[in-house]
Design an enzyme around this catalytic site. Structure first.
Site, mmCIF file in Angstrom:
data_model
loop_
_atom_site.group_PDB
_atom_site.id
_atom_site.type_symbol
_atom_site.label_atom_id
_atom_site.label_comp_id
_atom_site.label_asym_id
_atom_site.label_seq_id
_atom_site.Cartn_x
_atom_site.Cartn_y
_atom_site.Cartn_z
ATOM 1 C CE LYS A 148 -5.579 -8.980 2.672
ATOM 2 N NZ LYS A 148 -5.304 -7.590 2.267
ATOM 3 C CE LYS A 243 -3.555 -1.149 4.667
ATOM 4 N NZ LYS A 243 -3.225 -2.104 3.579
#
Length: 325
Positions: A148, A243
């Protein structure tokens, strides 16, 4: 006759904290949908898309309020995409598998699932912390790490991760934080550290920012891609992250994967935080994907009984969902 039995909210603690550029999470709320036909029962799980304003409570209310046909194709027309539709759609797949006595992969016309080399997420932190986390993940057998980023100090963070895990594959998630940066320069610096791909460098809805950008690394649309309807405006991306919560269920996710590949996009399959009940259907879409990021349950302090198993960085099929028994 098939009916909705319940839609309930559950809270699951995160192991430590899950930190991205938008903030930290110490727990995740999921909605669990249960459907039945009087003989068999099916379940599905969804995690609210928080950056779009969804809540688990709102998703549960949307499932309870749904009054259309309890058929997967009908959901695509009558229910908006999102976590509520995902939970209901996956519950219907699970019910259908149990009713037919065959696994979901067979019902969907897929090949039998194989173990998946999932990425493990390295949360945003100071370089020293990310280096320690990367070293620990590599020691657990993960061969792919997803880091991240925040748009500031990213090169130092990835250099530290590479020092901690010199032999793993690396991908990064900018979480829209590169929108005002020189994307070519940032990607070039990370390419030298053997990063493979950059996820969502720009703001969703502002995809025109990538026009004319010639990135040395593939750019993957996450927040910018939800369903097949988004593909027409993603020509400046090289890949899409699928997703189930964004797509609104396994039905749309499988269709999105097929169409994206036909259009020449590379495919990543990811997930929100959630238990193995939500990860199991995503693992079907992930068969044959270029990058797999299905560690949502691995980041929790605990998982459901019958959860997917992990062996040397590979996710192994479990018996929690869609097995037809």
């Amino acid at each position: 006759m098939t009916c909705i039995i319940s839609a309930t909210v559950e809270r699951w603690p995160v192991a430590g904290a899950f930190i991205i550029s938008r903030g930290a999470k110490t727990s995740v709320d999921v909605v669990v949908c249960t459907v039945g036909d009087g003989v068999h029962v099916g379940r599905g799980e969804g995690t609210a898309i928080y950056y779009e304003g969804e809540t688990a409570e709102g998703c549960a209310a949307a499932i309870t309020a749904y009054s259309g046909p309890l058929e997967r194709e009908a959901l695509l027309e009558r229910m908006p995409r999102g976590a509520a539709r995902n939970a209901l759609d996956c519950a219907l797949w699970d019910l259908e598998a149990k009713r037919a006595g065959v696994p979901v992969w067979r019902l969907a016309g897929l090949e039998e699932p194989r173990p998946l080399p999932t990425a493990f997420t390295i949360s945003l932190g100071e370089p020293e912390k990310m280096e320690r986390d990367a070293r620990a993940a590599a020691a657990r057998g993960f061969g792919l790490l997803k880091c991240k980023l925040i748009g500031e100090g990213d090169r130092a963070r990835i250099a530290a991760v590479r020092a901690g895990a010199p032999d793993v594959r690396l991908i990064v998630d900018a979480n829209e934080s590169w929108h005002d940066l020189d994307i070519v320069a940032e990607a070039g610096a990370l390419a030298e550290l053997r990063v493979e791909m950059v996820e969502q460098p720009v703001f969703h809805g502002r995809e025109e920012r990538l026009a004319g950008v010639r990135s040395p690394l593939p750019l993957c649309a996450d927040e910018s891609c939800h369903t097949r309807a988004d593909l027409d405006r993603l020509g400046d991306f090289d890949a899409v992250n699928i997703k189930l919560d964004k797509a609104g269920g396994l039905t749309e996710a499988l269709a999105l994967s097929r169409e994206a590949k036909m259009r020449g996009f590379r495919v990543m399959v990811g997930c929100m935080l959630g238990t193995s009940l939500g990860i199991a259907p995503a693992a079907l879409v992930a068969q044959g994907a270029d990058w797999i990021d299905l560690d949502g349950a691995l980041l929790l302090a605990k998982d459901r009984e019958g959860a997917l198993l992990l062996d040397d960085g590979l996710l192994l099929p479990g018996r929690l969902w869609g097995v037809g028994q």
